[in-house]
Design an enzyme around this catalytic site. Structure first.
Site, PDB file in Angstrom:
ATOM      1  N   ASP A 175       2.054  -7.965  10.295  1.00 33.48           N
ATOM      2  CA  ASP A 175       0.882  -7.449  11.008  1.00 33.48           C
ATOM      3  C   ASP A 175       0.870  -7.856  12.474  1.00 33.48           C
ATOM      4  O   ASP A 175       0.532  -7.048  13.356  1.00 33.48           O
ATOM      5  CB  ASP A 175      -0.402  -7.942  10.333  1.00 33.48           C
ATOM      6  CG  ASP A 175      -0.794  -7.095   9.131  1.00 33.48           C
ATOM      7  OD1 ASP A 175       0.069  -6.356   8.616  1.00 33.48           O
ATOM      8  OD2 ASP A 175      -1.966  -7.180   8.699  1.00 33.48           O
TER       9      ASP A 175
ATOM     10  N   GLY B 278       0.815  -1.209   0.000  1.00 33.59           N
ATOM     11  CA  GLY B 278       0.000   0.000   0.000  1.00 33.59           C
ATOM     12  C   GLY B 278       0.844   1.252   0.000  1.00 33.59           C
ATOM     13  O   GLY B 278       2.080   1.192   0.078  1.00 33.59           O
TER      14      GLY B 278
ATOM     15  N   GLU C  84      -0.676   2.912   6.815  1.00 24.91           N
ATOM     16  CA  GLU C  84      -0.858   3.933   5.781  1.00 24.91           C
ATOM     17  C   GLU C  84      -1.684   5.116   6.286  1.00 24.91           C
ATOM     18  O   GLU C  84      -1.426   6.266   5.916  1.00 24.91           O
ATOM     19  CB  GLU C  84      -1.489   3.322   4.535  1.00 24.91           C
ATOM     20  CG  GLU C  84      -0.688   2.202   3.880  1.00 24.91           C
ATOM     21  CD  GLU C  84       0.729   2.576   3.504  1.00 24.91           C
ATOM     22  OE1 GLU C  84       1.032   3.777   3.420  1.00 24.91           O
ATOM     23  OE2 GLU C  84       1.546   1.655   3.301  1.00 24.91           O
TER      24      GLU C  84
ATOM     25  N   THR D  84      -1.834  -3.037   7.538  1.00 26.06           N
ATOM     26  CA  THR D  84      -1.324  -2.228   6.424  1.00 26.06           C
ATOM     27  C   THR D  84      -2.068  -0.900   6.373  1.00 26.06           C
ATOM     28  O   THR D  84      -1.460   0.163   6.215  1.00 26.06           O
ATOM     29  CB  THR D  84      -1.459  -2.979   5.090  1.00 26.06           C
ATOM     30  OG1 THR D  84      -0.643  -4.149   5.132  1.00 26.06           O
ATOM     31  CG2 THR D  84      -1.027  -2.111   3.920  1.00 26.06           C
TER      32      THR D  84
ATOM     33  N   VAL E 121       9.482  12.561  15.786  1.00 29.36           N
ATOM     34  CA  VAL E 121       8.752  12.275  17.025  1.00 29.36           C
ATOM     35  C   VAL E 121       9.775  12.078  18.133  1.00 29.36           C
ATOM     36  O   VAL E 121      10.758  11.358  17.953  1.00 29.36           O
ATOM     37  CB  VAL E 121       7.875  11.010  16.873  1.00 29.36           C
ATOM     38  CG1 VAL E 121       7.183  10.670  18.187  1.00 29.36           C
ATOM     39  CG2 VAL E 121       6.835  11.214  15.777  1.00 29.36           C
TER      40      VAL E 121
END
Length: 315
Positions: free
Chosen positions: A286, A186, A226, A222, A247
């Site tokens: 994942d 993606g 994204e 995913t 960050v």
């Protein structure tokens, strides 16, 4: 943890001095074994095509840093309407409404710390793990049959000639499900890009957690990754060796992590910090990613306040 000090010139260089990569248009299969996110490469192409984009992104970053310092944050009052655009050549690619809803459910879990693996965050990072507090609601599904075997990263799926144009992208998150090809799962458009190409694209084999979703990318993460980009998060390694993700409470990573790294995984960067491999903005499978940090939460929240890059979605 690191401090973020970035001048305007350095920020522009951050997004304009990476190596270019060519896109692949080879047909995808269900056998992708490493995460491939093309968001950074798409950004590089957009920066090359539109020199003013770097300036807009620099303004967004300056606003972000100032807003975080003055606590101008939304604090979880954002609800994101979502339109899912399904492009299919085969019946399997025409993913079901149940599969689409499973993806919305995963986003709501991951962005509200109700995911079942949230409590797996190691004690070292428990003080910075975040409930982002942003919710997602499926508004509609748009479907289109196509003869295209696989799509690349040139945004053709977002154009009505062959694909589906986005629905009111300044107030709606558009997601495209299609056969990406080239080993890409993606990609997303960062804040500051053109509305006509705004949104995220997900391979149909990585969309949601049922149906065509294929291991090891079958938990819907995913899209979580994204959407993080769409909300102005960078890859945790900063797309450079020991780079900055802008960050302050994420450790410095030397590069992307793949698969399911054993904890603790030490960085080779200065201080050899333990890497936050379970962060959604790494490249793990994942099952290996299950947290955002408080710093990432603040960075995402800023874009929805008045004057922010996605203020149309905010309070």
């Amino acid at each position: 943890m690191k401090k973020i000090i970035l001048s305007a010139t350095a920020f522009i260089m951050l997004f304009s001095c990476q190596n270019e990569e060519t896109e692949s248009t080879a047909p995808s299969t269900n056998s992708i074994v490493q995460r491939g996110c093309a968001s950074h490469e798409v950004l590089e192409a957009q920066l090359k095509a539109d020199p003013t984009l770097a300036l807009r992104m620099n303004e967004i970053e300056a606003f972000t840093q100032k807003a975080m310092l003055t606590n101008r944050l939304v604090n979880g009052k954002v609800e994101i309407p979502v339109v899912v655009n399904v492009l299919y050549r085969t019946a399997a690619q025409n993913i079901s409404l149940a599969q689409i809803q499973s993806q919305i459910d995963v986003l709501n879990q991951d962005f509200n710390a109700t995911n079942s693996d949230y409590n797996s965050v190691p004690a070292l990072f428990s003080g910075v793990k975040a409930n982002v507090g942003i919710t997602f609601v499926l508004q509609s599904v748009v479907r289109k049959s196509t003869n295209t075997t696989s799509w690349s990263t040139n945004n053709a799926m977002k154009k009505s000639a062959k694909g589906i144009a986005p629905t009111t992208p300044t107030t709606v998150l558009n997601m495209w499900s299609c056969n990406m090809g080239g080993g890409i799962l993606g990609y997303a458009q960062f804040p500051g890009g053109a509305p006509s190409t705004d949104g995220i694209v997900i391979d149909d084999n990585a969309f949601g957690n049922i149906g065509t979703a294929s291991a090891p990318f079958d938990l819907g993460r995913t899209a979580t990754h994204e959407v993080g980009h769409w909300m102005n998060l960078r890859h945790i390694w900063g797309d450079a060796n020991c780079g900055s993700d802008l960050v302050s409470d994420t450790p410095t990573h030397n590069t992307a992590n793949y698969g399911a790294p054993a904890y603790p995984h030490y960085s080779t960067c200065t201080g050899t910090p333990v890497e936050m491999t379970m962060n959604y903005m790494d490249y793990t499978d994942d099952a290996g990613m299950y947290m955002f940090s408080n710093g990432q939460k603040s960075r995402m929240a800023v874009i929805f306040v008045s004057g922010g890059a996605r203020a149309g979605f905010g309070i």
